[in-house]
Design a protein around this motif. Sequence first.
Motif, PDB file in Angstrom:
ATOM      1  N   TYR A 184      18.536  16.660  43.909  1.00  0.00           N
ATOM      2  CA  TYR A 184      19.506  15.609  44.241  1.00  0.00           C
ATOM      3  C   TYR A 184      20.737  15.611  43.335  1.00  0.00           C
ATOM      4  O   TYR A 184      21.706  14.899  43.594  1.00  0.00           O
ATOM      5  CB  TYR A 184      18.837  14.230  44.171  1.00  0.00           C
ATOM      6  CG  TYR A 184      18.223  13.916  42.824  1.00  0.00           C
ATOM      7  CD1 TYR A 184      19.005  13.503  41.738  1.00  0.00           C
ATOM      8  CD2 TYR A 184      16.850  14.047  42.626  1.00  0.00           C
ATOM      9  CE1 TYR A 184      18.436  13.229  40.519  1.00  0.00           C
ATOM     10  CE2 TYR A 184      16.269  13.777  41.403  1.00  0.00           C
ATOM     11  CZ  TYR A 184      17.065  13.369  40.342  1.00  0.00           C
ATOM     12  OH  TYR A 184      16.509  13.110  39.113  1.00  0.00           O
ATOM     13  N   VAL A 185      20.715  16.376  42.252  1.00  0.00           N
ATOM     14  CA  VAL A 185      21.837  16.374  41.305  1.00  0.00           C
ATOM     15  C   VAL A 185      23.101  16.877  42.003  1.00  0.00           C
ATOM     16  O   VAL A 185      23.113  17.947  42.616  1.00  0.00           O
ATOM     17  CB  VAL A 185      21.521  17.241  40.071  1.00  0.00           C
ATOM     18  CG1 VAL A 185      22.779  17.448  39.213  1.00  0.00           C
ATOM     19  CG2 VAL A 185      20.416  16.602  39.234  1.00  0.00           C
ATOM     20  N   GLN A 186      24.164  16.088  41.904  1.00  0.00           N
ATOM     21  CA  GLN A 186      25.448  16.496  42.479  1.00  0.00           C
ATOM     22  C   GLN A 186      26.058  17.625  41.648  1.00  0.00           C
ATOM     23  O   GLN A 186      25.986  17.605  40.415  1.00  0.00           O
ATOM     24  CB  GLN A 186      26.416  15.317  42.500  1.00  0.00           C
ATOM     25  CG  GLN A 186      26.009  14.156  43.378  1.00  0.00           C
ATOM     26  CD  GLN A 186      27.010  13.025  43.295  1.00  0.00           C
ATOM     27  OE1 GLN A 186      28.216  13.251  43.108  1.00  0.00           O
ATOM     28  NE2 GLN A 186      26.528  11.800  43.432  1.00  0.00           N
ATOM     29  N   VAL A 187      26.684  18.568  42.311  1.00  0.00           N
ATOM     30  CA  VAL A 187      27.329  19.706  41.652  1.00  0.00           C
ATOM     31  C   VAL A 187      28.826  19.625  41.887  1.00  0.00           C
ATOM     32  O   VAL A 187      29.285  19.605  43.034  1.00  0.00           O
ATOM     33  CB  VAL A 187      26.768  21.046  42.180  1.00  0.00           C
ATOM     34  CG1 VAL A 187      27.521  22.225  41.558  1.00  0.00           C
ATOM     35  CG2 VAL A 187      25.276  21.140  41.898  1.00  0.00           C
ATOM     36  N   TRP A 188      29.571  19.573  40.789  1.00  0.00           N
ATOM     37  CA  TRP A 188      31.030  19.504  40.848  1.00  0.00           C
ATOM     38  C   TRP A 188      31.605  20.728  40.143  1.00  0.00           C
ATOM     39  O   TRP A 188      31.597  20.822  38.924  1.00  0.00           O
ATOM     40  CB  TRP A 188      31.525  18.215  40.193  1.00  0.00           C
ATOM     41  CG  TRP A 188      31.157  16.990  40.972  1.00  0.00           C
ATOM     42  CD1 TRP A 188      30.030  16.231  40.835  1.00  0.00           C
ATOM     43  CD2 TRP A 188      31.923  16.391  42.022  1.00  0.00           C
ATOM     44  NE1 TRP A 188      30.042  15.198  41.737  1.00  0.00           N
ATOM     45  CE2 TRP A 188      31.192  15.263  42.482  1.00  0.00           C
ATOM     46  CE3 TRP A 188      33.144  16.691  42.621  1.00  0.00           C
ATOM     47  CZ2 TRP A 188      31.644  14.451  43.510  1.00  0.00           C
ATOM     48  CZ3 TRP A 188      33.594  15.885  43.643  1.00  0.00           C
ATOM     49  CH2 TRP A 188      32.856  14.780  44.072  1.00  0.00           C
ATOM     50  N   PRO A 189      32.118  21.711  40.917  1.00  0.00           N
ATOM     51  CA  PRO A 189      32.595  22.969  40.344  1.00  0.00           C
ATOM     52  C   PRO A 189      34.054  22.898  39.881  1.00  0.00           C
ATOM     53  O   PRO A 189      34.777  21.931  40.140  1.00  0.00           O
ATOM     54  CB  PRO A 189      32.440  23.942  41.499  1.00  0.00           C
ATOM     55  CG  PRO A 189      32.674  23.095  42.713  1.00  0.00           C
ATOM     56  CD  PRO A 189      32.128  21.727  42.383  1.00  0.00           C
TER      57      PRO A 189
END
Length: 464
Positions: A184-189
């Motif tokens: 569920y961890v959001q990934v912001w590249p």
Amino acid sequence: MFFQHIYDKSLAQGSYLIGCQATGEAIVIDAKRDVDTYLDVAKQNGLRITHVTETHIHADFLSGTRELAALTGATMYLSDEGGPDWQYQFAHEGLRGGNVIRVGNLSLEVIHTPGHTPESISFLLRDHPATDEPIMLFTGDFVFVGDIGRPDLLEKAAGLAGTQDIGAHQLFQSLTKFSSLPPYVQVWPGHGAGSACGKALGAVPSTTVGYERIRNWAFRFENDERGFTDYLLAGQPEPPKYFAMMKTLNKVDRPLLTEVPRHPKLTADQFLAAYRGGTRIIDARPKALHASGAIPGSLGIENNSSFSTWVGWLVGYDEQIVLVADDGQVEDLTRKLMRIGMDNILGYVSSVDDLGLPLETRKLIDIDTFRTLLGRDDVQVVDVRSASEYAAGHIPGAVNLFVGTLADHLDELDRGKQLVIHCQSGARAAIAQSVLAANGFKDVQNFSGGMEAWRRQPVPNSAE
């Protein structure tokens, strides 16, 4: 918690301002160089920028971390991973895997994720008043939406032989750390679609660990490192020439630029003095205007989302620049150029008609005219797209000379033939046409519809 994603379309680059609203403290991750954006966002939301950090020593833009620290007094937290050859050469608080940065009630855990570069780190965010579980991961150029960071830039752009295979191996290992995080961890590249930092970046701004494990190509090779490496290194876009300079400037102590410069509008006499002295003229007007009347020797790069990338490909850092642009576009152009460290701007003019110079025209042709030229012995067709685009499909008989390196391959052009150039939809061919004109190729025809028009109306019985 306050959170804002700040996206620069000109370089497809993402940065982040994250704040603890209880204490008013904030951190900026991977700041662009025109840092007034972050100061405005912080002020509007009652925050103080107290921490600044970045995920790695960037190659594609000039980081604003030091400018922000100078203006706000914020502490710089930067990676000390990667070994002695990958250390920042100015004072900072060093970070290693497992370290934690605390910003009020927030914490960012450092994860060493080498591969794109040896010192690359990611930040795992926790918002402790809400939960002690991780909620966001800031990956920089490690994991993108649908892609991962390329390990070949150090070798191709900075000339560090042998680093791409080492980087690919490190990336393969780093992905196991990513896979171990909750889905569920959001990934912001650090980048989106259009960046040269990967070959298949998605257009949406964020993703999740679980979604990337399902859709990202990199996770198809969990037990096949050789297959992973071969796929990773194949078909990567050409890295712009300016990347090597960015790697240096982001690592060393350099002069800071803490505000957006204002450049003067030049008189005709001032312009002519600069022009005759060898100053580089960059015409940022729409390509049709440049084609209808161009200053001889000028470089026609339309002001669009790729402007700074093409300037970085074609203009040296030791060259002085004069812009041709409308008054209202000069600040935007200045911001785009300062983001890649192109600061040597003398000024600008808004019109080419009052300078007392004879103007050149560029010939544009449509697909019907183009058809009449195909297959002729006295015509050379040149495709100025990238090598990977050319390999994926091209017009029969066309040779491939990429616009970014075209000036280095002029000996491959036949001056005894009619040159016809094209790209995908006309923008890069217009740039190439100006490059060729500046190098003495005056009668170059631009099939401005390019591959888009060709694929709509191919010549009968032809094959790509």
